[in-house]
Design a protein around this motif. Structure first.
Motif, PDB file in Angstrom:
ATOM      1  N   UNK A  26       0.834  -1.206   0.000  1.00 20.07           N
ATOM      2  CA  UNK A  26       0.000   0.000   0.000  1.00 20.07           C
ATOM      3  C   UNK A  26       0.870   1.258   0.000  1.00 20.07           C
ATOM      4  N   UNK A  27       1.965   1.216   0.737  1.00 24.40           N
ATOM      5  CA  UNK A  27       2.904   2.336   0.754  1.00 24.40           C
ATOM      6  C   UNK A  27       3.508   2.535  -0.634  1.00 24.40           C
ATOM      7  N   UNK A  28       3.902   1.456  -1.275  1.00 27.91           N
ATOM      8  CA  UNK A  28       4.459   1.545  -2.616  1.00 27.91           C
ATOM      9  C   UNK A  28       3.465   2.206  -3.569  1.00 27.91           C
ATOM     10  N   UNK A  29       2.213   1.803  -3.504  1.00 29.14           N
ATOM     11  CA  UNK A  29       1.180   2.405  -4.356  1.00 29.14           C
ATOM     12  C   UNK A  29       1.038   3.893  -4.078  1.00 29.14           C
ATOM     13  N   UNK A  30       1.048   4.253  -2.812  1.00 31.54           N
ATOM     14  CA  UNK A  30       0.916   5.666  -2.445  1.00 31.54           C
ATOM     15  C   UNK A  30       2.102   6.478  -2.965  1.00 31.54           C
ATOM     16  N   UNK A  31       3.302   5.932  -2.839  1.00 29.48           N
ATOM     17  CA  UNK A  31       4.492   6.655  -3.286  1.00 29.48           C
ATOM     18  C   UNK A  31       4.530   6.809  -4.807  1.00 29.48           C
ATOM     19  N   UNK A  32       3.850   5.917  -5.495  1.00 29.15           N
ATOM     20  CA  UNK A  32       3.759   6.029  -6.953  1.00 29.15           C
ATOM     21  C   UNK A  32       2.734   7.084  -7.375  1.00 29.15           C
ATOM     22  N   UNK A  33       1.947   7.581  -6.427  1.00 25.58           N
ATOM     23  CA  UNK A  33       0.865   8.512  -6.751  1.00 25.58           C
ATOM     24  C   UNK A  33       1.098   9.922  -6.201  1.00 25.58           C
ATOM     25  N   UNK A  34       2.259  10.172  -5.600  1.00 24.75           N
ATOM     26  CA  UNK A  34       2.503  11.499  -5.042  1.00 24.75           C
ATOM     27  C   UNK A  34       3.942  11.939  -5.304  1.00 24.75           C
ATOM     28  N   UNK A  35       4.157  13.256  -5.203  1.00 23.09           N
ATOM     29  CA  UNK A  35       5.449  13.832  -5.549  1.00 23.09           C
ATOM     30  C   UNK A  35       6.500  13.698  -4.459  1.00 23.09           C
ATOM     31  N   UNK A  36       6.073  13.663  -3.195  1.00 22.08           N
ATOM     32  CA  UNK A  36       7.031  13.452  -2.111  1.00 22.08           C
ATOM     33  C   UNK A  36       6.341  12.717  -0.973  1.00 22.08           C
ATOM     34  N   UNK A  37       7.128  12.005  -0.175  1.00 17.91           N
ATOM     35  CA  UNK A  37       6.526  11.235   0.926  1.00 17.91           C
ATOM     36  C   UNK A  37       6.157  12.134   2.100  1.00 17.91           C
ATOM     37  N   UNK A  38       5.273  11.623   2.936  1.00 21.45           N
ATOM     38  CA  UNK A  38       4.984  12.272   4.218  1.00 21.45           C
ATOM     39  C   UNK A  38       5.998  11.760   5.235  1.00 21.45           C
ATOM     40  N   UNK A  39       6.011  12.374   6.396  1.00 23.57           N
ATOM     41  CA  UNK A  39       6.893  11.891   7.463  1.00 23.57           C
ATOM     42  C   UNK A  39       6.563  10.449   7.847  1.00 23.57           C
ATOM     43  N   UNK A  40       5.278  10.129   7.937  1.00 22.68           N
ATOM     44  CA  UNK A  40       4.874   8.761   8.283  1.00 22.68           C
ATOM     45  C   UNK A  40       5.330   7.771   7.212  1.00 22.68           C
ATOM     46  N   UNK A  41       5.202   8.169   5.959  1.00 27.62           N
ATOM     47  CA  UNK A  41       5.650   7.288   4.878  1.00 27.62           C
ATOM     48  C   UNK A  41       7.163   7.121   4.904  1.00 27.62           C
ATOM     49  N   UNK A  42       7.878   8.204   5.196  1.00 29.60           N
ATOM     50  CA  UNK A  42       9.333   8.091   5.295  1.00 29.60           C
ATOM     51  C   UNK A  42       9.704   7.097   6.404  1.00 29.60           C
ATOM     52  N   UNK A  43       9.022   7.188   7.526  1.00 26.28           N
ATOM     53  CA  UNK A  43       9.282   6.262   8.641  1.00 26.28           C
ATOM     54  C   UNK A  43       8.995   4.819   8.231  1.00 26.28           C
TER      55      UNK A  43
END
Length: 89
Positions: A26-43
């Motif tokens: 799910x994280x991979x899908x989200x990162x493919x759909x946005x320009x930069x990660x959030x802090x939670x995604x980076x973690x």
């Protein structure tokens, strides 16, 4: 619009896609759909790649060849998106 995964240098993109696909699809899908990660995604990226790195330690706790690639991929990700430039959303 480029996305987070597209911004990862090609030499590390495959290992990040592979590991996130296995561990955090799910994280991979989200990162493919946005320009930069959030802090939670980076973690979450740190956790996933950190766990994979730990699993690729050899004798004397030295990283295997794959462990070095994972470590370099994580370092590249964190250099590209330092925490102080990210938001909670």
């Amino acid at each position: 619009m480029s996305n987070v995964i597209d911004e990862v240098p090609s030499e590390f993109r495959d290992v990040i896609v592979e590991l996130l696909g296995e561990r955090e699809p799910e994280l991979l899908s989200a990162l493919r759909a946005q320009e930069k990660p959030t802090l939670d995604q980076q973690e979450a990226v740190i956790d996933a790649l950190g766990d994979a790195f730990t699993e690729n330690l050899g004798a004397g706790y030295e990283p295997t060849e794959r462990g070095v690639v994972i470590d370099n991929a994580l370092g590249t990700f964190l250099t590209r998106w330092p925490a102080e430039e990210l938001s909670d959303r």
